[in-house]
Design a protein around this motif. Structure first.
Motif, PDB file in Angstrom:
ATOM      1  N   GLN A  93      47.961  31.677  53.607  1.00 44.61           N
ATOM      2  CA  GLN A  93      48.992  31.639  52.560  1.00 44.61           C
ATOM      3  C   GLN A  93      50.228  30.880  53.055  1.00 44.61           C
ATOM      4  O   GLN A  93      50.885  30.186  52.302  1.00 44.61           O
ATOM      5  CB  GLN A  93      49.338  33.086  52.196  1.00 44.61           C
ATOM      6  N   TYR A  95      51.859  28.003  55.780  1.00 47.77           N
ATOM      7  CA  TYR A  95      51.279  26.698  56.108  1.00 47.77           C
ATOM      8  C   TYR A  95      51.165  26.421  57.600  1.00 47.77           C
ATOM      9  O   TYR A  95      50.299  25.670  58.030  1.00 47.77           O
ATOM     10  CB  TYR A  95      52.081  25.590  55.409  1.00 47.77           C
ATOM     11  N   GLN A 146      50.961  22.787  51.619  1.00 49.19           N
ATOM     12  CA  GLN A 146      49.644  23.426  51.731  1.00 49.19           C
ATOM     13  C   GLN A 146      48.553  22.352  51.785  1.00 49.19           C
ATOM     14  O   GLN A 146      47.559  22.501  52.493  1.00 49.19           O
ATOM     15  CB  GLN A 146      49.410  24.406  50.571  1.00 49.19           C
ATOM     16  N   SER A 149      48.281  21.143  55.222  1.00 51.51           N
ATOM     17  CA  SER A 149      47.519  22.057  56.083  1.00 51.51           C
ATOM     18  C   SER A 149      46.019  21.950  55.797  1.00 51.51           C
ATOM     19  O   SER A 149      45.203  22.100  56.708  1.00 51.51           O
ATOM     20  CB  SER A 149      48.045  23.497  55.997  1.00 51.51           C
ATOM     21  N   PRO A 166      44.854  30.962  49.601  1.00 46.69           N
ATOM     22  CA  PRO A 166      45.517  29.671  49.851  1.00 46.69           C
ATOM     23  C   PRO A 166      46.592  29.326  48.820  1.00 46.69           C
ATOM     24  O   PRO A 166      47.446  28.488  49.104  1.00 46.69           O
ATOM     25  CB  PRO A 166      44.367  28.653  49.784  1.00 46.69           C
ATOM     26  N   THR A 167      46.544  29.960  47.661  1.00 44.15           N
ATOM     27  CA  THR A 167      47.553  29.660  46.639  1.00 44.15           C
ATOM     28  C   THR A 167      48.468  30.861  46.410  1.00 44.15           C
ATOM     29  O   THR A 167      49.218  30.895  45.436  1.00 44.15           O
ATOM     30  CB  THR A 167      46.887  29.266  45.298  1.00 44.15           C
ATOM     31  N   VAL A 178      46.345  22.385  44.634  1.00 44.47           N
ATOM     32  CA  VAL A 178      45.822  22.750  45.961  1.00 44.47           C
ATOM     33  C   VAL A 178      44.318  23.067  45.865  1.00 44.47           C
ATOM     34  O   VAL A 178      43.518  22.617  46.681  1.00 44.47           O
ATOM     35  CB  VAL A 178      46.626  23.935  46.550  1.00 44.47           C
TER      36      VAL A 178
END
Ligand SMILES: Nc1ncnc2c1ncn2[C@@H]1O[C@H](COP(=O)(O)OP(=O)(O)O)[C@@H](O)[C@H]1O
Ligand SMILES: [Mg+2]
Length: 235
Positions: A93, A95, A146, A149, A166-167, A178
């Motif tokens: 979550q 970066y 993000q 990453s 991840p978002t 993303v």
């Protein structure tokens, strides 16, 4: 589909003082090569624990974690670290980028971790950051960071990417961009993706959805068709 990973009867118990907390309770699962697998469940259901034990970040209490037949649960620390560094990519979550390096250099650092040569420019194109190559992290939005990453993780050509919420820190619009980068990477590079989320909308972008509750898999569902990230409902 050929299997890349097979998890057999995995248990994970955390000791909290005198009480045991069972974070994973007899979990078995196969992950196909090139698939997008979603792990969906409420907070505390064991999603992060499952991701961390599949990727060897955390040790299991019982069971097997097989990568192309090899049980990595038996690996000693140094061997596990080497395996992870070479084969696995991680997106969290937050970066965790290098602030004093620009986009290109951050991705270059990622590529130096693997032992394959990568075209850094192509990877940056894949996540849609071509115009931002020279920028530093403070000059980028959260969604752009993000994607840096993601590019950094992709640069060593991992066989699997582990993405934990991840978002989670992004709004709908940037979150979907993303997710598009993850799908694009999967389609272009064939990278297997395991994505953890509590957002049922995100489950629609995957090939299969593993639903968790109280440390157990309660359902594995196949999506007939992957939905494009921009089409999914959010939350
Ligand atoms: N390092 C830890 N020590 C003790 N308990 C933990 C630890 N990590 C997770 N747990 C417990 O395991 C359960 C599952 O947690 P977690 O895998 O983080 O769930 P999720 O990612 O689905 O929110 C929770 O009850 C949590 O409190
Ligand atoms: Mg979690």
């Amino acid at each position: 589909m050929e299997n890349l990973i097979e998890i057999q009867n995995v248990y994970k118990t955390y000791q909290l003082g005198k009480v045991d907390s069972q974070a994973l309770n007899d979990v078995s699962l196969k992950v196909g090569k090139g698939e997008i697998l979603i792990i969906l469940g409420p907070s505390g259901s064991g999603k992060t624990t499952l991701l961390n034990v599949i990727s060897g970040l955390d040790k299991i209490s019982k069971g097997k974690i097989l990568y192309e037949g090899k049980n990595i649960a038996k690996y000693r620390d140094y061997k596990m670290t080497r395996f992870r560094k070479k084969n696995l990519g991680f997106i969290f979550q937050t970066y965790n980028l290098l602030e004093h390096l620009n986009v290109y250099e951050n991705v270059l650092v990622g590529s130096s971790l693997g032992n394959v040569s990568t075209d850094v420019d192509t990877i940056i194109d894949t996540v849609g950051l071509t115009k931002h190559k020279k920028k530093y992290m403070y000059q980028l939005s959260g969604g752009e960071q993000q994607r840096v990453s993601i590019a950094r993780a992709l640069a060593k050509k991992p066989s699997v990417m582990f993405c934990d919420e991840p978002t989670g820190a992004l709004d709908e619009k940037t979150g979907k961009v993303v997710l598009e980068s993850l799908v694009e990477a999967n389609e272009k590079l064939g990278t297997t993706m395991i994505i953890v989320t509590h957002n049922p909308g995100i489950a629609l972008i995957g090939d299969r959805v593993v639903r968790m509750n109280s440390g157990k898999i309660v359902e594995i569902k196949e999506n007939k068709k992957r939905m494009a990230p921009k089409e999914i409902p959010w939350g």
